[in-house]
Structure formats: structure tokens, C-alpha cells
Design an enzyme around this catalytic site. Structure first.
Site, PDB file in Angstrom:
ATOM      1  N   HIS A  22       0.822  -1.224   0.000  1.00 41.76           N
ATOM      2  CA  HIS A  22       0.000   0.000   0.000  1.00 41.76           C
ATOM      3  C   HIS A  22       0.855   1.274   0.000  1.00 41.76           C
ATOM      4  CE1 HIS A  22      -4.203  -1.511   0.490  1.00 41.76           C
ATOM      5  NE2 HIS A  22      -3.560  -2.591   0.845  1.00 41.76           N
ATOM      6  N   ASP A  77       2.113   2.521  -2.938  1.00 45.82           N
ATOM      7  CA  ASP A  77       2.086   3.163  -4.263  1.00 45.82           C
ATOM      8  C   ASP A  77       1.317   4.488  -4.269  1.00 45.82           C
ATOM      9  OD1 ASP A  77      -0.302   1.750  -3.949  1.00 45.82           O
ATOM     10  OD2 ASP A  77      -0.404   1.072  -6.037  1.00 45.82           O
ATOM     11  N   GLY A 120      -3.977 -13.306  -7.795  1.00 45.42           N
ATOM     12  CA  GLY A 120      -3.425 -11.959  -7.621  1.00 45.42           C
ATOM     13  C   GLY A 120      -2.027 -11.827  -8.194  1.00 45.42           C
ATOM     14  N   LEU A 121      -1.728 -12.581  -9.247  1.00 40.28           N
ATOM     15  CA  LEU A 121      -0.385 -12.523  -9.835  1.00 40.28           C
ATOM     16  C   LEU A 121      -0.340 -11.598 -11.048  1.00 40.28           C
ATOM     17  CD1 LEU A 121       0.646 -16.261  -9.428  1.00 40.28           C
ATOM     18  CD2 LEU A 121       1.239 -14.307  -7.991  1.00 40.28           C
ATOM     19  N   SER A 122      -1.401 -10.819 -11.193  1.00 38.76           N
ATOM     20  CA  SER A 122      -1.474  -9.778 -12.214  1.00 38.76           C
ATOM     21  C   SER A 122      -1.512 -10.292 -13.650  1.00 38.76           C
ATOM     22  CB  SER A 122      -0.332  -8.769 -12.051  1.00 38.76           C
ATOM     23  OG  SER A 122      -0.721  -7.599 -12.709  1.00 38.76           O
ATOM     24  N   SER A 123      -2.534 -11.099 -13.917  1.00 38.15           N
ATOM     25  CA  SER A 123      -2.732 -11.553 -15.290  1.00 38.15           C
ATOM     26  C   SER A 123      -3.159 -10.386 -16.176  1.00 38.15           C
ATOM     27  CB  SER A 123      -3.779 -12.660 -15.333  1.00 38.15           C
ATOM     28  OG  SER A 123      -5.025 -12.218 -14.849  1.00 38.15           O
ATOM     29  N   SER A 124      -3.795  -9.371 -15.588  1.00 41.37           N
ATOM     30  CA  SER A 124      -4.228  -8.238 -16.422  1.00 41.37           C
ATOM     31  C   SER A 124      -3.009  -7.504 -16.990  1.00 41.37           C
ATOM     32  CB  SER A 124      -5.133  -7.284 -15.636  1.00 41.37           C
ATOM     33  OG  SER A 124      -4.480  -6.756 -14.514  1.00 41.37           O
ATOM     34  N   GLU A 163      -5.450  -0.015 -19.000  1.00 42.84           N
ATOM     35  CA  GLU A 163      -6.251  -0.601 -17.918  1.00 42.84           C
ATOM     36  C   GLU A 163      -7.111   0.473 -17.225  1.00 42.84           C
ATOM     37  OE1 GLU A 163      -4.424  -3.734 -15.823  1.00 42.84           O
ATOM     38  OE2 GLU A 163      -5.817  -3.681 -14.137  1.00 42.84           O
ATOM     39  N   ASP A 198       2.345  -3.288 -11.475  1.00 42.18           N
ATOM     40  CA  ASP A 198       2.137  -4.547 -12.193  1.00 42.18           C
ATOM     41  C   ASP A 198       2.799  -4.512 -13.570  1.00 42.18           C
ATOM     42  OD1 ASP A 198       0.615  -4.997 -10.000  1.00 42.18           O
ATOM     43  OD2 ASP A 198      -1.316  -5.007 -11.029  1.00 42.18           O
TER      44      ASP A 198
HETATM   45  P1  ADP Z   1      -5.170 -10.123 -11.857  1.00 43.80           P
HETATM   46  O1  ADP Z   1      -4.852  -9.994 -10.399  1.00 43.80           O
HETATM   47  O2  ADP Z   1      -4.875 -11.505 -12.344  1.00 43.80           O
HETATM   48  O3  ADP Z   1      -4.528  -9.049 -12.675  1.00 43.80           O
HETATM   49  P2  ADP Z   1      -7.518  -8.774 -12.748  1.00 43.80           P
HETATM   50  O4  ADP Z   1      -8.929  -8.839 -12.298  1.00 43.80           O
HETATM   51  O5  ADP Z   1      -6.823  -7.464 -12.661  1.00 43.80           O
HETATM   52  O6  ADP Z   1      -6.744  -9.928 -11.970  1.00 43.80           O
HETATM   53  O7  ADP Z   1      -7.442  -9.229 -14.278  1.00 43.80           O
HETATM   54  C1  ADP Z   1      -8.025 -10.440 -14.682  1.00 43.80           C
HETATM   55  C2  ADP Z   1      -8.659 -10.242 -16.042  1.00 43.80           C
HETATM   56  O8  ADP Z   1      -7.647 -10.182 -17.057  1.00 43.80           O
HETATM   57  C3  ADP Z   1      -9.538 -11.406 -16.448  1.00 43.80           C
HETATM   58  O9  ADP Z   1     -10.845 -11.264 -15.925  1.00 43.80           O
HETATM   59  C4  ADP Z   1      -9.515 -11.293 -17.974  1.00 43.80           C
HETATM   60  O10 ADP Z   1     -10.405 -10.289 -18.418  1.00 43.80           O
HETATM   61  C5  ADP Z   1      -8.117 -10.819 -18.252  1.00 43.80           C
HETATM   62  N1  ADP Z   1      -7.253 -11.987 -18.514  1.00 43.80           N
HETATM   63  C6  ADP Z   1      -6.322 -12.521 -17.688  1.00 43.80           C
HETATM   64  N2  ADP Z   1      -5.752 -13.600 -18.245  1.00 43.80           N
HETATM   65  C7  ADP Z   1      -6.328 -13.763 -19.449  1.00 43.80           C
HETATM   66  C8  ADP Z   1      -6.176 -14.708 -20.521  1.00 43.80           C
HETATM   67  N3  ADP Z   1      -5.286 -15.709 -20.457  1.00 43.80           N
HETATM   68  N4  ADP Z   1      -6.954 -14.559 -21.603  1.00 43.80           N
HETATM   69  C9  ADP Z   1      -7.851 -13.559 -21.679  1.00 43.80           C
HETATM   70  N5  ADP Z   1      -8.034 -12.652 -20.728  1.00 43.80           N
HETATM   71  C10 ADP Z   1      -7.287 -12.739 -19.612  1.00 43.80           C
HETATM   72 MG    MG Z   2      -4.831  -6.967 -12.393  1.00 52.52          MG
END
Ligand code: ADP
Ligand code: MG
Length: 362
Positions: free
Chosen positions: A18, A20, A106-110, A142, A154
Site C-alpha cells: 500500500h 504506491d 493476484g499474480l497480475s494476469s491483467s 487498464e 504490475d
Molecule cells: P489479476 O490480479 O490476475 O490481474 P484482474 O482482475 O486485474 O486480476 O485481471 C483479470 C482479467 O484479465 C480477467 O478477468 C480477464 O479479463 C483478463 N485476462 C487474464 N488472463 C487472461 C487470458 N489468459 N486470456 C484472456 N483474458 C485474460
Molecule cells: Mg490486475
């Protein structure tokens, strides 16, 4: 012509919880899991997107203008839009994504999908942009296109990650530096199995309390406050506790830089555990499950420290462990956690890895 590839890793926050939005400092690491993108240019103005595990094909026409659809494709489309606005000559293209990042950990896929798209597109449609500006562009996608507010950590971690180095981000100066990470250590991320309940309520309340502390102390942000100054300030008890967490986190990050530069992983681990104690006592963003995981982790031989990672109020912990013990520890911690809480829990063994530029050969 063969397809063009990119890869962008997920990340884990290691210290600087927290901080940032308080103009502070953070340490994070890119991990080996992430999102791969494969794609090519098209002869027409269409953007065609697919993602492994998600049914259907998204097809939009650039000539109609890019709009958000409240769906996963907003992330790649947002990046295409922001690159166009920045002056890149983005034409029609196809992209396919595949991910080995666990969902909801929570590994930041977005950030990973944004950065994978950005790197792929700058390969397909060559465009000069600095790594930091690319991170900021992904963040804008984003924030402004998808409509989710997030800091820069991220995207910076996914882009600037470096094998055997953690990423040091100064959120106020917006500077990034790789800091050596001991080669014989690894990270265990253990999900509590209890869903992230960051509803905004608690998050916004904590943020407002931090801003209140800074305002009452007459400084622009808590970044400008030392723990000595905080001790001398007149503040309501709860506001003081919230501020103590952020001020302490910044100070722990500065100490950690020295320990890591000296190769002292054990001292770094102790700071991680101190960070968790401060979350429990001062910021109150932990949960009984996260506390149980940290207690179990730090009582194991081969674990140097552990803390909650990310916003808190659920989610995962990160533990700093000896690489040679990582497999044994991942099994022990999960089974002890099951016995104690009844929750399944899940461990991910992580190596401190290269970011998207190095991993994509840029
Ligand atoms: P995180 O903590 O993983 O960043 P977020 O809620 O910020 O969680 O982002 C997750 C979103 O990112 C998913 O709901 C989806 O819209 C998008 N996303 C993540 N991975 C993929 C993927 N492999 N293919 C398509 N969309 C994805
Ligand atoms: Mg995210």
C-alpha cells in the site's frame, strides 16, 4: 511468414504494501508464469483475438474505432488503442493468447496480457517507445480503456523483471532499478483459498486514512514522513496505525535494498515477516487465513520470511525460501494449513524471472 511471439510474466509484490498511492517505494519480482501471445499482421483492418480456454473469436474492425466491451478483449484492444493514440501505425492483426498464470491468485494476469499485447504489437508494427513509457501506456489501457484503476507496479514488474533480480520501483520519481536477488532463494506463493474481498470499501477507507495522516502532518504524501516524525505527530489512533504501516513499509524497502545488495537474503526475509506483522496490527488488511499461512511458513526450516502480498483482505502470501527446500516446503505448508483451517490452499513455486522484454527477445 512465421508468427511473431511475445511473453509477459506475472508478478508478485515482495515488500512495500500500500505504498504506491502514498508516493512510496515497492519491491516486486517477475515470475516464470505468464501470458504468451502469438500473432501476425493482416492485410485488412480487422483485429482478431482468441484466448486459450475462452470460447469464441473476437473480431473488430479498426475503422469502426476501438471500444470497450466489458470483456477480456478490452485489455488487448485497450493496448492497441493506446499505442495508436501514441502514434504507432497499428493495422489489422491477429493475436492468440495462452496463460499458465493461475486465476484469482493476484499474480497480475491483467498486466501480463496488456504487456504481452504491447510487446507483440511493437514487434508487428515497429514503434520506438521506452520501456517505462510502454509500462505507462499499458497502465493507461487498464485505467482509461478497461476502466480499472491500478498503480504502475504490475506493468513495470512485467516489463522490467530480470532473472535473479527484484524490481525496485519508486512510485513518486517513477524510476525503476533491478536489485540482485540471492540465486539460492525462491518464492513460494500460497493462496489461502479465501477469495479476495477487495470490495473498494476497505481499500478506499485505508487510502483516505493515509491521505488524512499526510494532510494533518502538512506533507504531500506519507512518503515524506519518517517513523520518528510520525511518533511525534498528533494524530487520531487509528490514522496513526495506518500511517505507521506505510511509513514502516517504505523504511523496510530502503533497508531491504541494502540487505539485498549485500546478498543477505535472510535479513530480507525478516523484513517480509515484519511487513506482515504490521499488516496485522497496523493496517489490519490481513485475514485469519493469511495469518495462519504466514505463521506456518515462518516456523519451517528453510523459510526466511513470509507476508501477505497485494492488497490484502484475502488472497495469497509470499514466502522467501531456500530453493533446495522449495518442494518440501510447498507440500508441508499446504498440508499444515489444511489441518489448521480446513481450507484447501494452493502453493505455486516461483523463480525470480525475466520480464517481457528479455523473455520476448526484444
Ligand atoms: P489479476 O490480479 O490476475 O490481474 P484482474 O482482475 O486485474 O486480476 O485481471 C483479470 C482479467 O484479465 C480477467 O478477468 C480477464 O479479463 C483478463 N485476462 C487474464 N488472463 C487472461 C487470458 N489468459 N486470456 C484472456 N483474458 C485474460
Ligand atoms: Mg490486475
Amino acid at each position: 511468414m512465421s508468427d511473431t511471439q511475445s511473453f509477459a510474466p506475472g508478478r508478485v509484490e515482495l515488500l512495500g504494501n500500500h505504498t504506491d498511492y502514498n508516493g512510496g517505494v515497492v519491491l516486486s519480482a517477475a515470475i516464470q508464469m505468464g501470458i504468451s501471445a502469438t500473432g501476425k499482421c493482416r492485410d485488412d483492418d480487422k483485429i482478431v483475438l482468441t484466448s486459450e480456454g475462452i470460447d469464441g473469436v473476437v473480431a473488430v474492425n479498426l475503422r469502426d474505432g476501438l471500444k470497450a466491451h466489458d470483456s477480456w478483449e478490452d485489455y488487448p484492444l485497450g493496448v492497441a488503442e493506446m499505442l495508436s493514440r501514441a502514434g504507432a501505425a497499428i493495422g489489422g492483426f491477429e493475436a492468440h493468447f495462452s496463460s499458465d498464470l493461475p486465476l484469482g491468485a493476484g499474480l497480475s494476469s491483467s498486466a501480463a496480457i496488456e504487456v504481452a499485447t504491447a510487446v507483440l504489437l511493437t514487434k508487428l508494427f515497429p514503434f520506438q517507445i521506452s520501456a517505462l513509457d510502454l509500462a505507462k501506456l499499458c497502465r493507461r489501457a487498464e485505467n482509461d480503456f478497461v476502466g480499472v484503476s491500478c498503480g504502475l507496479l504490475d506493468q513495470v514488474s512485467s516489463i522490467f523483471g530480470k532473472k535473479d533480480h527484484v524490481v525496485y520501483l519508486d512510485c513518486r520519481a517513477e524510476t525503476v532499478e533491478p536489485i540482485p536477488f540471492p540465486k539460492d532463494l525462491g518464492l513460494l506463493i500460497v493462496h489461502s483459498g479465501v477469495k479476495h474481498a477487495l470490495t473498494g470499501g476497505e481499500y478506499n477507507e485505508r487510502r483516505d486514512q493515509c491521505f488524512e495522516a499526510a494532510e494533518k502532518m502538512g506533507v504531500p504524501a506519507l512518503r515524506d514522513v519518517s517513523s520518528t516524525e510520525l511518533a511525534a505527530a498528533k494524530l487520531p489512533d487509528l490514522v496513526r496505525k495506518r500511517a505507521a504501516h506505510v511509513v514502516g513499509e517504505n523504511e523496510r524497502v530502503f533497508q531491504a535494498l541494502e540487505f539485498l545488495r549485500a546478498g543477505n537474503g535472510d535479513a530480507f526475509g525478516k523484513l517480509m515477516t515484519a511487513s506482515h506483522r504490521s499488516s496485522m496490527e497496523n493496517f489490519q488488511n490481513s485475514t485469519p487465513e493469511l495469518d495462519a499461512l504466514v505463521e506456518i511458513a515462518v516456523s519451517q526450516k528453510g523459510c526466511h520470511g513470509a507476508r501477505l502480498t497485494g492488497g490484502g483482505f484475502g488472497g495469497a502470501i509470499v514466502a522467501l525460501v531456500d530453493l533446495e527446500a522449495i518442494e518440501r516446503l510447498s507440500e508441508t505448508i499446504v498440508s499444515e494449513y489444511r489441518k489448521t483451517t480446513g481450507h484447501p490452499g494452493k502453493a505455486y513455486r516461483c523463480l525470480v524471472s525475466d520480464g517481457a522484454l528479455a523473455a520476448s527477445g526484444v
